[in-house]
Scaffold this motif. Structure first.
Motif, PDB file in Angstrom:
ATOM      1  N   ILE A  28       0.844  -1.207   0.000  1.00 36.23           N
ATOM      2  CA  ILE A  28       0.000   0.000   0.000  1.00 36.23           C
ATOM      3  C   ILE A  28       0.876   1.253   0.000  1.00 36.23           C
ATOM      4  O   ILE A  28       0.639   2.212  -0.741  1.00 36.23           O
ATOM      5  N   ARG A  29       1.915   1.235   0.882  1.00 36.81           N
ATOM      6  CA  ARG A  29       2.779   2.424   0.959  1.00 36.81           C
ATOM      7  C   ARG A  29       3.545   2.640  -0.339  1.00 36.81           C
ATOM      8  O   ARG A  29       3.718   3.779  -0.798  1.00 36.81           O
ATOM      9  N   TYR A  30       3.971   1.558  -0.973  1.00 35.33           N
ATOM     10  CA  TYR A  30       4.714   1.681  -2.231  1.00 35.33           C
ATOM     11  C   TYR A  30       3.828   2.233  -3.343  1.00 35.33           C
ATOM     12  O   TYR A  30       4.259   3.082  -4.132  1.00 35.33           O
ATOM     13  N   GLU A  31       2.569   1.751  -3.411  1.00 39.31           N
ATOM     14  CA  GLU A  31       1.662   2.224  -4.456  1.00 39.31           C
ATOM     15  C   GLU A  31       1.270   3.684  -4.244  1.00 39.31           C
ATOM     16  O   GLU A  31       1.017   4.409  -5.209  1.00 39.31           O
ATOM     17  N   LEU A  32       1.225   4.124  -2.997  1.00 40.72           N
ATOM     18  CA  LEU A  32       0.821   5.504  -2.707  1.00 40.72           C
ATOM     19  C   LEU A  32       1.997   6.473  -2.670  1.00 40.72           C
ATOM     20  O   LEU A  32       1.802   7.664  -2.435  1.00 40.72           O
ATOM     21  N   GLY A  39       7.053  13.149   4.082  1.00 39.09           N
ATOM     22  CA  GLY A  39       6.749  13.228   5.514  1.00 39.09           C
ATOM     23  C   GLY A  39       5.787  12.168   5.999  1.00 39.09           C
ATOM     24  O   GLY A  39       5.368  12.199   7.149  1.00 39.09           O
ATOM     25  N   PHE A  40       5.424  11.212   5.136  1.00 40.84           N
ATOM     26  CA  PHE A  40       4.508  10.136   5.533  1.00 40.84           C
ATOM     27  C   PHE A  40       5.119   8.768   5.232  1.00 40.84           C
ATOM     28  O   PHE A  40       4.486   7.913   4.604  1.00 40.84           O
ATOM     29  N   PRO A  41       6.329   8.495   5.682  1.00 43.19           N
ATOM     30  CA  PRO A  41       6.960   7.216   5.336  1.00 43.19           C
ATOM     31  C   PRO A  41       6.326   6.020   6.032  1.00 43.19           C
ATOM     32  O   PRO A  41       6.449   4.885   5.557  1.00 43.19           O
ATOM     33  N   TYR A  42       5.647   6.242   7.167  1.00 41.72           N
ATOM     34  CA  TYR A  42       5.131   5.116   7.980  1.00 41.72           C
ATOM     35  C   TYR A  42       3.608   5.000   7.920  1.00 41.72           C
ATOM     36  O   TYR A  42       3.008   4.306   8.739  1.00 41.72           O
ATOM     37  N   LEU A  43       3.003   5.683   6.965  1.00 41.52           N
ATOM     38  CA  LEU A  43       1.542   5.807   6.961  1.00 41.52           C
ATOM     39  C   LEU A  43       0.834   4.470   7.066  1.00 41.52           C
ATOM     40  O   LEU A  43      -0.100   4.299   7.856  1.00 41.52           O
ATOM     41  N   SER A  44       1.234   3.478   6.305  1.00 34.71           N
ATOM     42  CA  SER A  44       0.533   2.195   6.295  1.00 34.71           C
ATOM     43  C   SER A  44       1.094   1.209   7.316  1.00 34.71           C
ATOM     44  O   SER A  44       0.491   0.154   7.551  1.00 34.71           O
ATOM     45  N   PHE A  45       2.271   1.527   7.899  1.00 34.42           N
ATOM     46  CA  PHE A  45       2.877   0.579   8.827  1.00 34.42           C
ATOM     47  C   PHE A  45       2.304   0.696  10.243  1.00 34.42           C
ATOM     48  O   PHE A  45       2.324  -0.285  10.994  1.00 34.42           O
ATOM     49  N   PHE A  46       1.844   1.874  10.623  1.00 36.07           N
ATOM     50  CA  PHE A  46       1.246   2.028  11.965  1.00 36.07           C
ATOM     51  C   PHE A  46       0.067   1.079  12.181  1.00 36.07           C
ATOM     52  O   PHE A  46       0.030   0.333  13.155  1.00 36.07           O
ATOM     53  N   PRO A  47      -0.943   1.096  11.260  1.00 37.67           N
ATOM     54  CA  PRO A  47      -2.067   0.151  11.473  1.00 37.67           C
ATOM     55  C   PRO A  47      -1.634  -1.311  11.389  1.00 37.67           C
ATOM     56  O   PRO A  47      -2.189  -2.165  12.077  1.00 37.67           O
ATOM     57  N   ALA A  48      -0.601  -1.619  10.546  1.00 39.95           N
ATOM     58  CA  ALA A  48      -0.133  -3.007  10.459  1.00 39.95           C
ATOM     59  C   ALA A  48       0.442  -3.461  11.792  1.00 39.95           C
ATOM     60  O   ALA A  48       0.208  -4.600  12.232  1.00 39.95           O
ATOM     61  N   VAL A  49       1.200  -2.589  12.460  1.00 40.44           N
ATOM     62  CA  VAL A  49       1.775  -2.933  13.757  1.00 40.44           C
ATOM     63  C   VAL A  49       0.674  -3.146  14.795  1.00 40.44           C
ATOM     64  O   VAL A  49       0.692  -4.120  15.562  1.00 40.44           O
ATOM     65  N   ILE A  50      -0.300  -2.234  14.822  1.00 39.23           N
ATOM     66  CA  ILE A  50      -1.379  -2.323  15.818  1.00 39.23           C
ATOM     67  C   ILE A  50      -2.205  -3.592  15.615  1.00 39.23           C
ATOM     68  O   ILE A  50      -2.484  -4.344  16.559  1.00 39.23           O
ATOM     69  N   ALA A  65       6.871  -4.106  13.448  1.00 31.82           N
ATOM     70  CA  ALA A  65       7.315  -2.728  13.694  1.00 31.82           C
ATOM     71  C   ALA A  65       8.757  -2.536  13.241  1.00 31.82           C
ATOM     72  O   ALA A  65       9.097  -1.530  12.595  1.00 31.82           O
ATOM     73  N   LEU A  66       9.650  -3.490  13.561  1.00 31.84           N
ATOM     74  CA  LEU A  66      11.049  -3.387  13.131  1.00 31.84           C
ATOM     75  C   LEU A  66      11.170  -3.444  11.605  1.00 31.84           C
ATOM     76  O   LEU A  66      11.888  -2.638  10.992  1.00 31.84           O
ATOM     77  N   ALA A  67      10.439  -4.404  11.008  1.00 35.68           N
ATOM     78  CA  ALA A  67      10.506  -4.531   9.550  1.00 35.68           C
ATOM     79  C   ALA A  67       9.953  -3.285   8.862  1.00 35.68           C
ATOM     80  O   ALA A  67      10.513  -2.803   7.866  1.00 35.68           O
ATOM     81  N   GLY A  68       8.853  -2.749   9.404  1.00 34.40           N
ATOM     82  CA  GLY A  68       8.290  -1.542   8.816  1.00 34.40           C
ATOM     83  C   GLY A  68       9.215  -0.352   8.955  1.00 34.40           C
ATOM     84  O   GLY A  68       9.347   0.463   8.023  1.00 34.40           O
ATOM     85  N   GLY A  69       9.890  -0.243  10.104  1.00 32.89           N
ATOM     86  CA  GLY A  69      10.823   0.865  10.288  1.00 32.89           C
ATOM     87  C   GLY A  69      12.000   0.768   9.339  1.00 32.89           C
ATOM     88  O   GLY A  69      12.419   1.783   8.748  1.00 32.89           O
ATOM     89  N   ILE A  70      12.554  -0.441   9.183  1.00 28.08           N
ATOM     90  CA  ILE A  70      13.696  -0.625   8.281  1.00 28.08           C
ATOM     91  C   ILE A  70      13.294  -0.357   6.839  1.00 28.08           C
ATOM     92  O   ILE A  70      14.010   0.323   6.075  1.00 28.08           O
ATOM     93  N   ALA A  71      12.132  -0.893   6.435  1.00 29.69           N
ATOM     94  CA  ALA A  71      11.674  -0.695   5.060  1.00 29.69           C
ATOM     95  C   ALA A  71      11.422   0.787   4.775  1.00 29.69           C
ATOM     96  O   ALA A  71      11.790   1.299   3.706  1.00 29.69           O
ATOM     97  N   SER A  72      10.830   1.469   5.700  1.00 31.06           N
ATOM     98  CA  SER A  72      10.570   2.904   5.502  1.00 31.06           C
ATOM     99  C   SER A  72      11.878   3.686   5.446  1.00 31.06           C
ATOM    100  O   SER A  72      12.032   4.616   4.642  1.00 31.06           O
TER     101      SER A  72
END
Length: 343
Positions: A28-32, A39-50, A65-72
């Motif tokens: 989702i983040r890559y397509e958007l 300024g929105f690198p983590y937009l889709s990763f927050f809900p994935a972590v929760i 959370a770690l994978a999303g942070g590294i990928a972002s």
């Protein structure tokens, strides 16, 4: 909660869920990426972590959370496609770490609280089951003991030659047997109410059979009236005494007879839901003697009726109308529901 429970019981499925959540969030983040401002690198990763932490567990949530942070950091924080640290990237990563740490900690504390609540509910349910079992055992033993006393009195009556003593013992046996029957019907601690309709329907035939008198017709017309044990016992004893009195005195010798019992409302409820009720026992016999007063009677049965009427705060009236008519007015909290006629 059912989905989270099923995942927690299947370790492999938990990690499959975590991988799927990360892949979907990344896609989702890559397509958007082209449509989103900087300024929105983590937009889709927050809900994935929760979602992962809640449904799959804390450890899979931390991994996402770690994978999303590294990928972002690598793909979406300038300079892109590198792990170079700049002042902006350090601030963005620190913000991300703070947010996901708070989210995961809150979910962890919430799950701990839910586990404690579940444990407490299971303990309360277990204690309630033990209480109900003890209550039923106590009720069962009390009713059995009363039944034994009733049987002993009945057996003693057969061994006496004095008619008056025999009658007294039989009456005592019947009264104790009545209390035993009510006690047995109150075994369920969750329903400490007795429906008087079926009870009164069976009471008359039982008393007629015990008396050995034939040719007497028994009729009842009752509403569904549920009474507590404290009220059902005295009302049952009063009804027993009045019906027994009609069986003994409410018929012309050599002829049949009729006994009619009614129970129902006496007007609308009042005083916050209290319900005025009327119990009436009538027969077609010679009626009450002129000037008879239950309060002044020396008959044991009538003295019991008067005493129990005072105990429940009721009012007892007698009259002659085609036979003896006795009316008991009393108040009970449970609200009766009208049902069909019993016979």
């Amino acid at each position: 909660m059912l989905a989270r429970t099923s995942l927690s019981e299947r370790p492999v499925l938990r990690w499959v869920f975590a991988v799927a959540a990360f892949v979907i969030a990344f896609a989702i983040r890559y397509e958007l990426d082209a449509q989103l401002p900087v300024g929105f690198p983590y937009l889709s990763f927050f809900p994935a972590v929760i979602i992962t932490a809640f449904f799959a567990g804390i450890r899979p949530g931390i991994v996402v959370a770690l994978a999303g942070g590294i990928a972002s950091w690598y793909f979406f924080i300038p300079p892109l496609n590198s792990f170079e640290l700049t002042g902006g990237s350090v601030l963005a990563l620190a913000f991300y770490v703070f947010i996901v740490t708070v989210d995961i900690a809150l979910i962890h504390w919430m799950q701990l609280a839910l586990q404690r609540v579940t444990v407490e509910k299971e303990a309360a349910s277990r204690y309630a089951g033990e209480r109900d079992l003890l209550f039923q055992e106590m009720q069962h033993r009390v009713s059995n003991n009363l039944g034994v006393v009733s049987a002993l009195l009945n057996a003693q009556s057969r061994g006496t030659t004095n008619p008056e003593a025999t009658a007294v013992l039989l009456q005592a046996s019947a009264r104790i047997g009545l209390i035993s029957k009510i006690q047995r019907q109150l075994h369920d601690p969750g329903k400490q109410l007795l429906d008087m309709g079926p009870y009164l329907a069976q009471l008359g035939p039982d008393l007629l059979e015990a008396s050995g008198i034939e040719g007497v017709r028994y009729e009842i017309d009752v509403e569904t009236v549920e009474l507590s044990a404290d009220m059902a016992v005295p009302i049952g004893l009063i009804a027993t005494e009045l019906i027994s009195n009609s069986i003994e005195h409410g018929r012309v010798p050599g002829q049949g007879g009729m006994i009619r019992v009614t129970l129902g409302r006496d007007g609308a409820g009042k005083d916050g839901g209290s319900v005025p009720l009327v119990l009436r026992v009538a027969d077609d016999g010679p009626g009450w003697p002129e000037g008879f007063s239950p309060a002044a009677s020396r008959n044991l049965g009538m003295r019991i009726v008067v005493s129990l009427t005072q105990q429940i705060g009721g009012r007892l009236d007698i009259a002659n109308s085609g036979g003896a008519v006795t009316t008991l007015r009393f108040v009970s909290q449970p609200v009766p529901k009208l049902v069909g006629r019993a016979a």
